[in-house]
Scaffold this motif. Structure first.
Motif, PDB file in Angstrom:
ATOM      1  N   LEU A 193       0.825  -1.205   0.000  1.00 57.84           N
ATOM      2  CA  LEU A 193       0.000   0.000   0.000  1.00 57.84           C
ATOM      3  C   LEU A 193       0.860   1.257   0.000  1.00 57.84           C
ATOM      4  O   LEU A 193       0.547   2.248  -0.679  1.00 57.84           O
ATOM      5  CB  LEU A 193      -0.942   0.001   1.199  1.00 57.84           C
ATOM      6  CG  LEU A 193      -2.100  -0.987   1.141  1.00 57.84           C
ATOM      7  CD1 LEU A 193      -2.817  -1.042   2.488  1.00 57.84           C
ATOM      8  CD2 LEU A 193      -3.083  -0.625   0.032  1.00 57.84           C
ATOM      9  N   VAL A 196       2.238   1.706  -3.560  1.00 60.97           N
ATOM     10  CA  VAL A 196       1.205   2.233  -4.461  1.00 60.97           C
ATOM     11  C   VAL A 196       0.946   3.699  -4.156  1.00 60.97           C
ATOM     12  O   VAL A 196       0.840   4.533  -5.068  1.00 60.97           O
ATOM     13  CB  VAL A 196      -0.085   1.398  -4.341  1.00 60.97           C
ATOM     14  CG1 VAL A 196      -1.237   2.092  -5.069  1.00 60.97           C
ATOM     15  CG2 VAL A 196       0.131  -0.008  -4.896  1.00 60.97           C
ATOM     16  N   ASP A 197       0.862   4.040  -2.872  1.00 58.25           N
ATOM     17  CA  ASP A 197       0.617   5.423  -2.480  1.00 58.25           C
ATOM     18  C   ASP A 197       1.751   6.333  -2.953  1.00 58.25           C
ATOM     19  O   ASP A 197       1.517   7.472  -3.369  1.00 58.25           O
ATOM     20  CB  ASP A 197       0.463   5.514  -0.961  1.00 58.25           C
ATOM     21  CG  ASP A 197      -0.064   6.859  -0.506  1.00 58.25           C
ATOM     22  OD1 ASP A 197      -1.238   7.152  -0.793  1.00 58.25           O
ATOM     23  OD2 ASP A 197       0.705   7.620   0.109  1.00 58.25           O
ATOM     24  N   VAL A 200       1.308   6.973  -6.685  1.00 57.90           N
ATOM     25  CA  VAL A 200       0.215   7.917  -6.914  1.00 57.90           C
ATOM     26  C   VAL A 200       0.642   9.346  -6.551  1.00 57.90           C
ATOM     27  O   VAL A 200       0.275  10.312  -7.221  1.00 57.90           O
ATOM     28  CB  VAL A 200      -1.026   7.495  -6.091  1.00 57.90           C
ATOM     29  CG1 VAL A 200      -2.076   8.597  -6.067  1.00 57.90           C
ATOM     30  CG2 VAL A 200      -1.620   6.214  -6.657  1.00 57.90           C
ATOM     31  N   THR A 201       1.452   9.459  -5.497  1.00 59.20           N
ATOM     32  CA  THR A 201       1.942  10.777  -5.090  1.00 59.20           C
ATOM     33  C   THR A 201       2.880  11.376  -6.130  1.00 59.20           C
ATOM     34  O   THR A 201       2.799  12.570  -6.451  1.00 59.20           O
ATOM     35  CB  THR A 201       2.672  10.681  -3.733  1.00 59.20           C
ATOM     36  OG1 THR A 201       1.770  10.174  -2.742  1.00 59.20           O
ATOM     37  CG2 THR A 201       3.198  12.031  -3.287  1.00 59.20           C
ATOM     38  N   GLN A 239      -8.175  -1.677   0.673  1.00 52.74           N
ATOM     39  CA  GLN A 239      -7.446  -0.433   0.456  1.00 52.74           C
ATOM     40  C   GLN A 239      -6.873  -0.371  -0.966  1.00 52.74           C
ATOM     41  O   GLN A 239      -6.872   0.697  -1.598  1.00 52.74           O
ATOM     42  CB  GLN A 239      -6.320  -0.287   1.485  1.00 52.74           C
ATOM     43  CG  GLN A 239      -6.787  -0.079   2.906  1.00 52.74           C
ATOM     44  CD  GLN A 239      -7.401   1.299   3.125  1.00 52.74           C
ATOM     45  OE1 GLN A 239      -7.265   2.210   2.317  1.00 52.74           O
ATOM     46  NE2 GLN A 239      -8.122   1.455   4.233  1.00 52.74           N
ATOM     47  N   LEU A 240      -6.408  -1.499  -1.483  1.00 50.95           N
ATOM     48  CA  LEU A 240      -5.896  -1.527  -2.854  1.00 50.95           C
ATOM     49  C   LEU A 240      -6.993  -1.154  -3.849  1.00 50.95           C
ATOM     50  O   LEU A 240      -6.732  -0.499  -4.862  1.00 50.95           O
ATOM     51  CB  LEU A 240      -5.319  -2.906  -3.188  1.00 50.95           C
ATOM     52  CG  LEU A 240      -3.962  -3.230  -2.552  1.00 50.95           C
ATOM     53  CD1 LEU A 240      -3.637  -4.704  -2.715  1.00 50.95           C
ATOM     54  CD2 LEU A 240      -2.851  -2.367  -3.155  1.00 50.95           C
ATOM     55  N   SER A 242      -9.128   1.018  -3.489  1.00 49.36           N
ATOM     56  CA  SER A 242      -9.368   2.463  -3.463  1.00 49.36           C
ATOM     57  C   SER A 242      -8.412   3.224  -4.372  1.00 49.36           C
ATOM     58  O   SER A 242      -8.564   4.435  -4.563  1.00 49.36           O
ATOM     59  CB  SER A 242      -9.262   2.988  -2.030  1.00 49.36           C
ATOM     60  OG  SER A 242      -7.913   2.982  -1.571  1.00 49.36           O
ATOM     61  N   TYR A 243      -7.413   2.519  -4.915  1.00 49.91           N
ATOM     62  CA  TYR A 243      -6.447   3.151  -5.813  1.00 49.91           C
ATOM     63  C   TYR A 243      -6.768   2.789  -7.263  1.00 49.91           C
ATOM     64  O   TYR A 243      -7.392   1.751  -7.530  1.00 49.91           O
ATOM     65  CB  TYR A 243      -5.026   2.696  -5.462  1.00 49.91           C
ATOM     66  CG  TYR A 243      -4.500   3.317  -4.187  1.00 49.91           C
ATOM     67  CD1 TYR A 243      -3.910   4.581  -4.197  1.00 49.91           C
ATOM     68  CD2 TYR A 243      -4.591   2.647  -2.967  1.00 49.91           C
ATOM     69  CE1 TYR A 243      -3.422   5.159  -3.027  1.00 49.91           C
ATOM     70  CE2 TYR A 243      -4.103   3.215  -1.787  1.00 49.91           C
ATOM     71  CZ  TYR A 243      -3.521   4.479  -1.835  1.00 49.91           C
ATOM     72  OH  TYR A 243      -3.053   5.043  -0.683  1.00 49.91           O
ATOM     73  N   ILE A 245      -5.961   1.083  -9.829  1.00 50.63           N
ATOM     74  CA  ILE A 245      -5.145  -0.034 -10.293  1.00 50.63           C
ATOM     75  C   ILE A 245      -5.992  -0.959 -11.158  1.00 50.63           C
ATOM     76  O   ILE A 245      -7.071  -1.391 -10.748  1.00 50.63           O
ATOM     77  CB  ILE A 245      -4.582  -0.833  -9.096  1.00 50.63           C
ATOM     78  CG1 ILE A 245      -3.763   0.068  -8.167  1.00 50.63           C
ATOM     79  CG2 ILE A 245      -3.741  -2.005  -9.583  1.00 50.63           C
ATOM     80  CD1 ILE A 245      -3.415  -0.585  -6.845  1.00 50.63           C
TER      81      ILE A 245
END
Length: 281
Positions: A193, A196-197, A200-201, A239-240, A242-243, A245
């Motif tokens: 997570l 991935v975060d 995205v950042t 949570q994955l 929510s991205y 992907i």
């Protein structure tokens, strides 16, 4: 992009000719370049590459996700076959890496002779580095989420003593193609997570076509236990979701029990990537 698993803990059922080991090595063909992400623990990835029609001699660059033997010790065999590709490690303190549980201890670290050699192919990086056009190695990984609970068994030893591994030797790789990103995790000891975060950042408003690699959701590998509770694993899956992907391809240190729990949540977004499998991302 074409990703081929050169070595993983398991293999395709119809390819008994391919070797397996508890390790990871991925071959990547993208934008006219060939990459190797991790090199397993020995020669197996080289042998499998030949059987899969991949020439190690043609690889342009190698990224090593972290300094555990099952991801990096195969570099010794790589440089015997390829004398031109640049090989990248994250720079960090020289230390030993150990697995410890219930009174048992074993060395799980890099063969230090690899870094001790005066080899011009080796590069130690401290900051995010673009090693080829649109191929980024990222060292500063966000810490928004907890690290995997399986990390509790992993330690470092140095002149400063023995302590839990902080994974300051880990990096992630992001490839930016025209239609989106592909994130490579290695073992994701910093947390899938968090990786991935981070992507995205750094690349806001960009589709993530795939996340590829191990997620380190295994607890004790010998028992294929999960790191944490079943609900912990399912929550990671939620949570994955929510991205942005499209797909996740995993194996190695994710563990098959954790894979099954993630599959309950992620469904067709999640696929297994055993030795010999080739995916078009």
């Amino acid at each position: 992009m074409i990703v081929t698993a050169l070595v993983d803990n398991s293999r395709l059922e119809n390819r008994p000719d391919l070797g397996v080991e508890r390790g990871l090595s991925l071959h990547i063909s993208t934008m006219g370049k060939q990459l190797l992400f991790d090199a397993g623990s020995g020669q197996t990835f080289c042998d499998n590459a030949a059987r899969l029609g991949i020439r190690i001699q043609d690889v342009d660059a190698v990224a090593i996700s972290h300094r555990h033997h099952d991801h990096c010790n195969g570099v010794r065999h790589f440089i015997e076959r390829n004398t031109s590709a640049s090989i990248y490690f994250r720079d960090c303190e020289s230390q030993d890496y150990r697995f410890k549980a219930f009174g048992f201890s074993s060395n799980v670290g890099i063969d230090k002779g690899l870094l001790g050699k005066n080899n011009s192919q080796l590069n130690l990086i401290q900051d995010t580095t673009e090693i080829l056009p649109n191929v980024f190695l990222i060292t500063n990984i966000n810490q928004k989420y907890p690290q995997p609970k399986g990390n509790q068994y992993l330690y470092t030893e140095s002149e400063n003593g023995c302590q839990h591994d902080s994974f300051d030797h880990e990096l992630m790789m992001v490839v930016k193609e025209e239609d989106g990103l592909i994130v490579f995790t290695g073992c994701a000891h910093n947390g899938v997570l968090n990786m991935v975060d981070t992507a995205v950042t750094l690349f806001p408003d960009t589709r993530i076509k795939a996340v590829v690699g191990g997620f380190h959701l295994v607890g004790l590998p010998v028992f294929n236990s999960i790191g944490g509770s079943k609900e912990d694993i399912r929550e990671i899956g939620k949570q994955l979701l929510s991205y942005p992907i499209d797909k996740l391809y995993t194996g190695h240190c994710t563990g098959m029990k954790a894979f099954g729990l993630l599959k309950e949540v992620l469904g067709d977004k999640l696929e297994h990537l055993p030795t010999g499998r080739r995916v078009d991302v």
